[in-house]
Scaffold this active site. Sequence first.
Site, PDB file in Angstrom:
ATOM      1  N   ARG A 165       0.952  -0.059  -4.408  1.00 52.05           N
ATOM      2  CA  ARG A 165      -0.334   0.051  -4.744  1.00 52.05           C
ATOM      3  C   ARG A 165      -0.809   0.947  -5.722  1.00 52.05           C
ATOM      4  O   ARG A 165      -1.636   0.708  -6.567  1.00 52.05           O
ATOM      5  CB  ARG A 165      -1.043  -0.051  -3.529  1.00 52.05           C
ATOM      6  CG  ARG A 165      -2.282  -0.403  -3.234  1.00 52.05           C
ATOM      7  CD  ARG A 165      -2.664  -0.348  -1.752  1.00 52.05           C
ATOM      8  NE  ARG A 165      -4.290  -0.334  -1.704  1.00 52.05           N
ATOM      9  CZ  ARG A 165      -4.892  -1.196  -0.833  1.00 52.05           C
ATOM     10  NH1 ARG A 165      -4.286  -2.093  -0.666  1.00 52.05           N
ATOM     11  NH2 ARG A 165      -6.225  -1.048  -0.841  1.00 52.05           N
ATOM     12  N   GLY A 173      -3.790   9.883   2.711  1.00 54.29           N
ATOM     13  CA  GLY A 173      -2.635   9.880   3.813  1.00 54.29           C
ATOM     14  C   GLY A 173      -1.269   8.855   3.295  1.00 54.29           C
ATOM     15  O   GLY A 173      -0.918   8.264   4.061  1.00 54.29           O
ATOM     16  N   ASP A 231       3.591   2.916  -2.050  1.00 54.66           N
ATOM     17  CA  ASP A 231       3.534   3.428  -3.724  1.00 54.66           C
ATOM     18  C   ASP A 231       3.110   2.319  -4.585  1.00 54.66           C
ATOM     19  O   ASP A 231       2.328   2.531  -5.473  1.00 54.66           O
ATOM     20  CB  ASP A 231       5.040   3.788  -3.950  1.00 54.66           C
ATOM     21  CG  ASP A 231       5.083   5.275  -3.654  1.00 54.66           C
ATOM     22  OD1 ASP A 231       4.213   6.290  -3.419  1.00 54.66           O
ATOM     23  OD2 ASP A 231       6.414   5.596  -3.093  1.00 54.66           O
TER      24      ASP A 231
END
Lengths: 244, 351
Positions: A155, A120, A153
Amino acid sequence: MSEALAHLEEIVDHEREHECEGIGAKRLCVRPVSVAVLPTRFGDFHIVAFWNNRDGKEHVAILRGDVVGREDVPIRMHSECLTGDALGSLRCDCRDQLEAALRKVGSLEFGAVLYLRQEGRGIGLINKVRAYALQDRGLDTVEANRALGFRDDERDYAIAAHMIFSMGMKSVQVMTNNPDKMKQLQDLGVRVTGRIPHVMPPNAYNRFYLETKAARSGHFIDFSGRAHLPEQAEPVVVEGMPEP
Amino acid sequence: MNTVFPLDPHPGVLVVGAGVAGLACARDLAHKGIPVTLLDRGRGVGGRCATRRIEGQPVDHGVAFLHGSDPAFLDAVRSVPGATILDGWPSRIEGTGTPCQPDAFAPGERRAAYAEGVTAFPKMMAAGLDVRLVTTVLAMHPDGALWRLDLAGGGTARARFVVLALATEETLALVDGLPPGDLELEGARHLLRMVASSVPCLTVIAGYPADAPAPAWDVAFPETSMILKDVVHDSAKRPDPKWTVLVIQAAARWSRQHAGEPVDAWTQGLLAETARLFGEWAAHPTWTQVRHWQFGRTESGNELAGPLVVEGAGGRTLGITGEVFAEGGGVEAAWTSGRLLAVRLAERTKG
C-alpha cells in the site's frame, strides 16, 4: 511566487478532477489537493496534501526545490509514527530517521520526503501499542507481530508511486537501506535511477547501534534492554556503522 | 450429522467454521490441489451471511449487504452465477448512526446485495467443497504431529493442519484448552485476548402486509436511538415481495442487557422502538421471527493485519483467521483473511 511553487500550483489545478484506475493490486489513487510553503527547522520546503480513494488518511509530500519534470529526484519514503515522530518515543528510530531525511533533503537543490500516513506500519496506532504490550510481556513473537501488521508495504509503495507520478518526477533516487524498496517502486512503473544510503548522525539515543551487534532475530537491543522494531521497514544505519 | 471421515488422519487441512473466512481459505487451498474438509455447527454455510426463506421470500437476517474496496473482492461479489446482483444497494440511507463497519460508506467502498439473499455469496464459495454441517468441535488437543478434534456426538477428526475460522471468542475457547509452554502459541493467545471484541445482536424479522406503508429507505441507522443499531428494509431487495419485511437489529449494549429476557419481551421492545421512530404501523407486524446473534459483530479498532499461523511439534500447524484478521472488519475482511491464510498454509503443506 517562486517558480517551484507555481509549477506545483499548476499541477494541483490540473489534477483537480483526477481519479484514475489506481496503482498496484489495491488500485490506489491519490490526488494533490493543496500546496503551500513550509519553512521548517530543517530547511525551506513546499508541502502538498493528498486525497486518496481508500480512506480518510491525508498523505503529504514535503518537497525541496522544483521537482516537477526532474530526473533523479532524491526521495525518502517515511511511514507515519506518532509515538516516534511527534512524541519522541525511544522504542523506535522513526524520529531520527525522519529528521535525517528532512535535514538531508533540506540541504539539496531539490528532493522530496513522502510522508505516508500509515501509522504503525500499516494497520494503526492501536495495533502498534498492542505490539509494544506484547513486547513488554516478553511475548514479542514473530506470528503476533505479523498479525499486528508488520506490515502492509504494498500500500505504501503504491501511494508513494502515485505521488511521484502526480508531482511529475521523471525519475527518482531512493534514500533507503533496503534495496527491495527500489524494486517495489520499479514494479509499479517508477523509474528508479539510483539508491542513496540513509545514514543517521549518531546521538545519545541511537549510539547503541554502534556498540551492539544485531541481536535476537535481527533486532537491536537498546540501553534499556528493549528491542527496536524496524518500523520504517529497513535496517538502521548510523554514521560510523558499516553499511549493511 | 456426519462425523465419519473417509480418512484418518485427514491428508490435508481441516477448517473449523464454514463462514466466509473459512470458505475463502478452503476454496483457495482446494484450488491448489490440497484436500480440505470444512466443519460447521450450523445447518448451512455462510455464518453471519445468513438468509432465511419465510413463506418463499428470502430474508437476510445477519449481514444485510456486502461492501468493500478490494477489486478482487468486488469481482468475487459480482461473479456469483445465477444470482441477481443489486449493485449499489443500499442506496437510500436514513439517519447518520453507525453502520456495522464504520467504513461501509467511505469513499472507494462499493456496496451490493442479491435478490436471492446474501447467502448466494458463501454458497458460491462452498460449491464443490467437502463441507460437514451440523458438526460441532468441542475441543482440540495436540496428538503427536497431529491435531485431534473432539466432535459433539463422540466422533473425532485428526489432521496435521487445522484452521480455526470462528468468532475470536470461540477460537479462544478452543485454544485456551491447549497445554502451555509454546512461546508462539502464548503470543497468539495473548493477542486473541486483546482483540476479542465480539458483541451480541438481538434481531427481529418483522413481516407486514405488502400494502403496509413501506419506508422510503433501504437501511436506517437511527442516531438518536439507544436501542436500535439499524433497521433494514429487507423486502426492498426482493422483486415483487409478498411481504414488507423489516430486519431490526439491536444495539450492542441493549442486546447485552436484554439477551436473558424472554424472546417476546425483547421482540416487543425492538418493535416499539421501531414504531416510535418510523410510525405506529411498524408496531404491528403480521408475523415475526427472531435471531440471537451471540457474536454478532466485532468492535472496530480491533482488526489485525493478517491471520496467525502457529507451528507446533512435528509440523503440527494451527491457522487462525476470521474477520478481525484483516483491516476494516466485515465480510471483505473475512474473505481477505481467509485467502491470506490459504497462501501461508499452502507454502507449508508442500514441505
